[in-house]
Motif scaffolding. Structure first.
Motif, PDB file in Angstrom:
ATOM      1  N   GLU A  19       2.337   7.992   2.580  1.00  0.00           N
ATOM      2  CA  GLU A  19       3.040   7.027   1.729  1.00  0.00           C
ATOM      3  C   GLU A  19       2.482   6.365   3.256  1.00  0.00           C
ATOM      4  O   GLU A  19       3.473   5.394   3.046  1.00  0.00           O
ATOM      5  N   LEU A  20       2.309   6.783   3.955  1.00  0.00           N
ATOM      6  CA  LEU A  20       2.431   5.202   5.090  1.00  0.00           C
ATOM      7  C   LEU A  20       1.346   3.469   4.610  1.00  0.00           C
ATOM      8  O   LEU A  20       2.376   3.104   4.610  1.00  0.00           O
ATOM      9  N   PRO A  21       0.419   3.877   3.739  1.00  0.00           N
ATOM     10  CA  PRO A  21       0.101   2.692   3.834  1.00  0.00           C
ATOM     11  C   PRO A  21       1.157   2.167   2.848  1.00  0.00           C
ATOM     12  O   PRO A  21       1.593   0.768   3.030  1.00  0.00           O
ATOM     13  N   GLN A  22       1.923   1.962   1.254  1.00  0.00           N
ATOM     14  CA  GLN A  22       3.031   2.065   0.687  1.00  0.00           C
ATOM     15  C   GLN A  22       3.837   1.740   1.663  1.00  0.00           C
ATOM     16  O   GLN A  22       4.533   0.453   1.120  1.00  0.00           O
ATOM     17  N   ARG A  23       4.312   2.448   2.616  1.00  0.00           N
ATOM     18  CA  ARG A  23       5.152   2.080   3.625  1.00  0.00           C
ATOM     19  C   ARG A  23       5.168   0.807   4.096  1.00  0.00           C
ATOM     20  O   ARG A  23       6.437  -0.229   4.259  1.00  0.00           O
ATOM     21  N   LEU A  24       4.103   0.375   4.252  1.00  0.00           N
ATOM     22  CA  LEU A  24       3.563  -0.239   5.825  1.00  0.00           C
ATOM     23  C   LEU A  24       3.722  -2.457   4.991  1.00  0.00           C
ATOM     24  O   LEU A  24       4.113  -2.885   5.134  1.00  0.00           O
ATOM     25  N   ARG A  25       3.390  -0.967   3.308  1.00  0.00           N
ATOM     26  CA  ARG A  25       2.996  -2.710   2.103  1.00  0.00           C
ATOM     27  C   ARG A  25       4.806  -2.650   2.337  1.00  0.00           C
ATOM     28  O   ARG A  25       4.757  -4.089   1.446  1.00  0.00           O
ATOM     29  N   ARG A  26       5.992  -2.198   1.337  1.00  0.00           N
ATOM     30  CA  ARG A  26       6.935  -2.730   1.433  1.00  0.00           C
ATOM     31  C   ARG A  26       7.879  -3.244   2.203  1.00  0.00           C
ATOM     32  O   ARG A  26       8.582  -4.533   2.096  1.00  0.00           O
ATOM     33  N   LEU A  28       5.824  -5.283   4.321  1.00  0.00           N
ATOM     34  CA  LEU A  28       5.092  -6.271   3.853  1.00  0.00           C
ATOM     35  C   LEU A  28       5.666  -7.997   3.083  1.00  0.00           C
ATOM     36  O   LEU A  28       5.645  -8.552   3.416  1.00  0.00           O
ATOM     37  N   GLU A  29       6.228  -7.318   1.872  1.00  0.00           N
ATOM     38  CA  GLU A  29       5.928  -7.561   1.534  1.00  0.00           C
ATOM     39  C   GLU A  29       8.396  -7.859   0.950  1.00  0.00           C
ATOM     40  O   GLU A  29       8.263  -9.139   0.527  1.00  0.00           O
ATOM     41  N   ASP A  30       8.761  -7.718   2.469  1.00  0.00           N
ATOM     42  CA  ASP A  30      10.037  -8.285   3.226  1.00  0.00           C
ATOM     43  C   ASP A  30       9.728  -9.450   3.304  1.00  0.00           C
ATOM     44  O   ASP A  30      10.686 -10.678   4.106  1.00  0.00           O
ATOM     45  N   ILE A  31       8.579  -9.944   4.111  1.00  0.00           N
ATOM     46  CA  ILE A  31       7.913 -11.404   4.957  1.00  0.00           C
ATOM     47  C   ILE A  31       7.467 -12.277   3.093  1.00  0.00           C
ATOM     48  O   ILE A  31       8.234 -13.019   3.434  1.00  0.00           O
ATOM     49  N   THR A  32       7.085 -11.904   2.458  1.00  0.00           N
ATOM     50  CA  THR A  32       6.421 -12.908   1.345  1.00  0.00           C
ATOM     51  C   THR A  32       6.086 -11.338  -0.114  1.00  0.00           C
ATOM     52  O   THR A  32       5.370 -10.685  -0.037  1.00  0.00           O
ATOM     53  N   PRO A  33       6.154 -11.431  -1.134  1.00  0.00           N
ATOM     54  CA  PRO A  33       5.876 -10.745  -1.978  1.00  0.00           C
ATOM     55  C   PRO A  33       4.209 -10.862  -2.457  1.00  0.00           C
ATOM     56  O   PRO A  33       3.760  -9.875  -3.469  1.00  0.00           O
ATOM     57  N   ARG A  34       3.283 -11.838  -1.819  1.00  0.00           N
ATOM     58  CA  ARG A  34       1.970 -11.904  -1.871  1.00  0.00           C
ATOM     59  C   ARG A  34       1.304 -11.391  -0.966  1.00  0.00           C
ATOM     60  O   ARG A  34       1.133 -11.856  -0.158  1.00  0.00           O
ATOM     61  N   VAL A  35       1.381  -9.771  -1.588  1.00  0.00           N
ATOM     62  CA  VAL A  35       0.496  -9.255  -0.470  1.00  0.00           C
ATOM     63  C   VAL A  35      -0.435  -8.476  -0.806  1.00  0.00           C
ATOM     64  O   VAL A  35      -0.634  -7.740  -2.476  1.00  0.00           O
ATOM     65  N   GLN A  36      -2.128  -8.596  -1.160  1.00  0.00           N
ATOM     66  CA  GLN A  36      -3.232  -7.581  -0.908  1.00  0.00           C
ATOM     67  C   GLN A  36      -3.469  -6.136   0.143  1.00  0.00           C
ATOM     68  O   GLN A  36      -3.883  -6.962   1.042  1.00  0.00           O
ATOM     69  N   MET A  37      -3.481  -5.805  -0.311  1.00  0.00           N
ATOM     70  CA  MET A  37      -3.668  -4.834  -0.035  1.00  0.00           C
ATOM     71  C   MET A  37      -5.229  -3.795   0.242  1.00  0.00           C
ATOM     72  O   MET A  37      -6.128  -4.070  -0.684  1.00  0.00           O
ATOM     73  N   ILE A  38      -6.081  -4.333   1.181  1.00  0.00           N
ATOM     74  CA  ILE A  38      -7.894  -4.581   0.890  1.00  0.00           C
ATOM     75  C   ILE A  38      -8.669  -3.302   0.844  1.00  0.00           C
ATOM     76  O   ILE A  38      -9.113  -3.296   0.952  1.00  0.00           O
ATOM     77  N   GLU A  39      -7.894  -2.312   2.215  1.00  0.00           N
ATOM     78  CA  GLU A  39      -7.957  -1.053   2.668  1.00  0.00           C
ATOM     79  C   GLU A  39      -6.820  -0.667   3.025  1.00  0.00           C
ATOM     80  O   GLU A  39      -5.618  -0.953   2.691  1.00  0.00           O
ATOM     81  N   LEU A  40      -6.893   0.045   3.109  1.00  0.00           N
ATOM     82  CA  LEU A  40      -5.922   1.643   3.684  1.00  0.00           C
ATOM     83  C   LEU A  40      -5.213   0.657   5.093  1.00  0.00           C
ATOM     84  O   LEU A  40      -3.935   0.469   5.105  1.00  0.00           O
TER      85      LEU A  40
END
Length: 53
Positions: A19-26, A28-40
């Motif tokens: 779940e760590l990559p998803q937690r990191l994504r969330r 980052l989404e606190d900074i901007t909603p425009r987040v694209q994970m390109i790798e784990l």
């Protein structure tokens, strides 16, 4: 209009849970909603129009 793109790379611990990559994504989404994970362990953030802290 110019774009402000930030490339972020993470150093993930070998024992990181799935779940760590998803937690990191969330996080980052606190900074901007425009987040694209390109790798784990990497993401692109579009900071265009993001408010300064």
């Amino acid at each position: 209009m110019s774009r402000h793109i930030l490339h972020v790379r993470f150093v993930l611990p070998a024992e990181a849970d799935a779940e760590l990559p998803q937690r990191l994504r969330r996080l980052l989404e606190d900074i901007t909603p425009r987040v694209q994970m390109i790798e784990l362990d990497a993401a692109l953030l579009d900071l265009t129009g993001a408010l300064r802290y």
